[in-house]
Each structure stands twice: as C-alpha cells, then as structure tokens.
Motif scaffolding. Structure first.
Motif, PDB file in Angstrom:
ATOM      1  N   LYS A  29      -2.343  -5.293  -8.860  1.00 42.68           N
ATOM      2  CA  LYS A  29      -2.672  -4.846 -10.450  1.00 42.68           C
ATOM      3  C   LYS A  29      -3.114  -3.317  -9.767  1.00 42.68           C
ATOM      4  N   GLN A  30      -2.938  -3.002  -8.806  1.00 43.42           N
ATOM      5  CA  GLN A  30      -3.175  -1.209  -8.571  1.00 43.42           C
ATOM      6  C   GLN A  30      -1.770  -0.492  -8.356  1.00 43.42           C
ATOM      7  N   CYS A  84      -1.518  -0.281 -12.140  1.00 43.50           N
ATOM      8  CA  CYS A  84      -2.547   0.745 -12.679  1.00 43.50           C
ATOM      9  C   CYS A  84      -1.855   1.996 -12.817  1.00 43.50           C
ATOM     10  N   CYS A  85      -1.135   2.185 -11.719  1.00 41.10           N
ATOM     11  CA  CYS A  85      -0.512   3.802 -11.378  1.00 41.10           C
ATOM     12  C   CYS A  85       0.605   3.678 -12.469  1.00 41.10           C
ATOM     13  N   THR A 133       2.607   1.695  -3.309  1.00 42.84           N
ATOM     14  CA  THR A 133       1.013   2.306  -4.428  1.00 42.84           C
ATOM     15  C   THR A 133       0.930   3.525  -3.899  1.00 42.84           C
ATOM     16  N   ASP A 193      -9.713   0.340 -16.291  1.00 45.18           N
ATOM     17  CA  ASP A 193      -8.546   0.132 -16.719  1.00 45.18           C
ATOM     18  C   ASP A 193      -8.089   0.901 -17.605  1.00 45.18           C
ATOM     19  N   SER A 229       0.987  -1.333   0.254  1.00 43.56           N
ATOM     20  CA  SER A 229       0.060   0.168   0.292  1.00 43.56           C
ATOM     21  C   SER A 229       0.769   1.276  -0.113  1.00 43.56           C
TER      22      SER A 229
END
Length: 348
Positions: free
Chosen positions: A272-273, A276-277, A240, A306, A237
């Motif tokens: 996945k996050q 995506c970033c 992220t 996405d 986290s």
C-alpha cells in the motif's frame, strides 16, 4: 639575527613544512644564520614522516616537551617503539600529548595488552583523542565488544571516532553492527564511511537511502539506489524510498518506471505504501484525476489518510472541482479527522 626576522623565517619554514614542501623547508632551514627551538621543532615535525628524524633530533642543541613528544610520535610511526619508550622515560616533564604519543606507539605496533595497561594505569586523564586511539586498538584486534562499550561510554564523539568504530566493524564483516552505527551518524560522515566499506548489505544501503530522503536529496537517493542494484537486490522498503524521491522531484515517469521494475524485474509485490507514493507523485505533478482513479482502483481499501494525502499533494489552483467529493470521502473514511476540511478551506 634579530628576533623579528627569526620569527618571520620560522613562519616561512612552518608554511613549507605544513604544506608538505619538505625540500623547500630544508633549503630555508639550512640557510638560516640562527635557529631557535621553534626552528628545530618545526623541522623535526616536517621530517617525522621519514626515517631520518632521529639524526635531526640528536642534532638539536636543546629539547623541550614539544620536541620530545614530536620525536616520540615519529619513532612510533616508524616502528621504533623502544626508542620512543627510552625517550619517554628519560623525560623529566611530560604532558598529555606525550602520553597519547606513547599510546599510539603501542597501538601502531599491535600491542593491545600494553595499550590497555598504559591507558588505564599510566595516563592521568583521558580525552577523545586517547579514547579513540584505544578504540582503534580494539577494532584492529577484533575486540568488538570492548570497542562498542568504550564507544557507548563517550559523552560525545567526533568524525574520527565515528570513523574508527564504523570502519572497524565493517572490516570485520559485521554489516548489521556497521549499519546501526551508520544510522546514528551525521549524513556527511555516514556518506564517507559508507563509500569506504568493503562490504555492504541491503540494510546499509537502506540506511543511506533513508538518510538521503530525510535530507531531501533525491539525486543522492537515485544514485545510491542505482549503485545498490548492481550488488544487491532492493527490498520493498528501498523501493518505497526511491518512489518517495521520485515524488519529491515531481517525476511520475521516473516513479512509474521504478514501480513497474519493482514487480517485473525484482518480483517485489507492491504494498500500500508504494501505491500511496504514486498517488502523492501524481498529485504533486498535477495529475489529480489519475491520482483519484488510482486511490479508487488500488488493491487496498483507501482510508482517510489516503484521501487526505491526495488533497495535501495538490497545491493552490490545482484543487479541482471534485475536491469537495474527495474531502467527503476522507471524512467518511475517518470522520474524526478534520485535516481534509482544513486543506479544502485553504485551497478555496
């Protein structure tokens, strides 16, 4: 001395006293041809940080509730609780500040039972100052359940109250509880409390990273993350959040470095996050083909969000000739979502 001249001299005396220029205040006070109660009380307040306040109080030709309260607070500050209580009981007129000064004296001397008894039985009313004073007593005695209940009962809190509960929990090593408090604080205050915490956890760092990210302050995210790496192992986290900050500043190289370090240096598997970033970061920086390629090759099945996110990160003339194809993919991944069409229409 004319009254208006006395008023002016008192103003000068107060200015010296208020700004800590005690020697100058003493000189002005000693040269005053006439003094009134305001003069004496101002000097008493200036001396309240020092042990000779009692002699000054005894020299005063008269006393009022303000001067007595000032003396009580000074006596308590220097550990002379008996003198404070003696003066308190001798006073014919007291106000709320007088009671708070006595309560502070009990707390300063570590007398929790007496603090509780005085707070509940002898104070006619309570305000935020008195409640915060008792809150400090609870945290100093590690009576954290009572401290939390008292804190939660407050209709509103100020910076002193926030600091009292957070500092108390932190000093007792209760990092989870401290982190929850930090998460509720205004950012400026949370920053100050966080910087004074003797111990910090991944969770407390994560709270601050989140607060900085929500405040759109990427530089603070980077600084806090680098500080965190020295004392704690960042989790997924935290990575992220630092990748989101990299996207905000449009620095793919910085974000890519963090992304690679996450896997190679810290053994944190990319989720996945995280991908995506990176996609958002590439889109914002104008690397639209690279963003599209990453969405297609990442080890996760892309969905409508996405593809739409990639369109959203592109601005104006950055929409490239394959925008319609990407929009189609977004609609195929989630045909009920029309956001992609709206983004394409606005860019054309």
């Amino acid at each position: 001395m004319p009254e208006h001249d006395l008023f002016s001299v008192n103003a000068v005396l107060f200015a010296f006293a208020e700004n800590g220029h005690l020697d100058s205040a003493k000189v002005v006070f000693s040269k005053m041809p006439a003094r009134n109660l305001v003069s004496w009380t101002t000097m008493l307040g200036a001396l309240s940080q020092f042990a000779d306040v009692e002699s000054t109080f005894e020299e005063m030709p008269e006393h009022d509730v303000v001067s007595c309260t000032c003396a009580i607070a000074a006596f308590s500050r220097h550990g002379h609780l008996e003198s404070s209580l003696e003066l308190f009981h001798a006073m014919r007129v007291r106000n709320f500040s007088t009671c708070t000064a006595i309560l502070s004296g009990y707390v300063h001397c570590g007398l929790l039972k007496e603090s509780e008894r005085f707070f509940h039985d002898q104070m006619p009313q309570h305000d935020l100052v008195s409640v915060t004073t008792l809150l400090v007593a609870y945290t100093q005695s590690q009576r954290l359940e009572e401290a939390s209940c008292l804190f939660d009962s407050l209709p509103y809190v100020d910076a002193v109250c926030w600091n009292a509960i957070a500092t108390g929990l932190s000093q007792c090593g209760l990092l989870d509880e401290t982190t929850k408090i930090l998460d509720k604080m205004p950012l400026s205050l949370a920053r100050k409390v966080f910087q004074t915490m003797p111990l910090r956890s991944v969770e407390s760092f994560s709270v601050m990273l989140t607060a900085y990210a929500q405040a759109s302050s990427p530089s603070d995210v980077f600084d806090s993350f680098e500080e965190m790496k020295i004392v704690e192992m960042p989790d997924d986290s935290c990575f992220t959040l630092v990748l989101m900050a990299s996207s905000q500043v449009g620095e793919p190289n910085v974000g890519g470095s963090y992304f690679n370090s996450m896997r190679l240096d810290y053994g944190v598997a990319a989720r996945k996050q995280h991908y995506c970033c990176i996609v958002d970061m590439l889109g914002r920086a104008g690397y639209l083909h690279a963003a599209e390629e990453l969405v297609q090759t990442m080890p996760f099945l892309p969905n409508s969000w996405d593809w739409t996110s990639m369109l959203s990160s592109s601005r104006g003339d950055r929409i490239w000739k394959n925008g319609a194809r990407v929009t189609k993919r977004a609609l195929l991944s989630g045909p009920s979502d029309g956001a992609a069409l709206v983004l394409l229409a606005r860019s054309s």
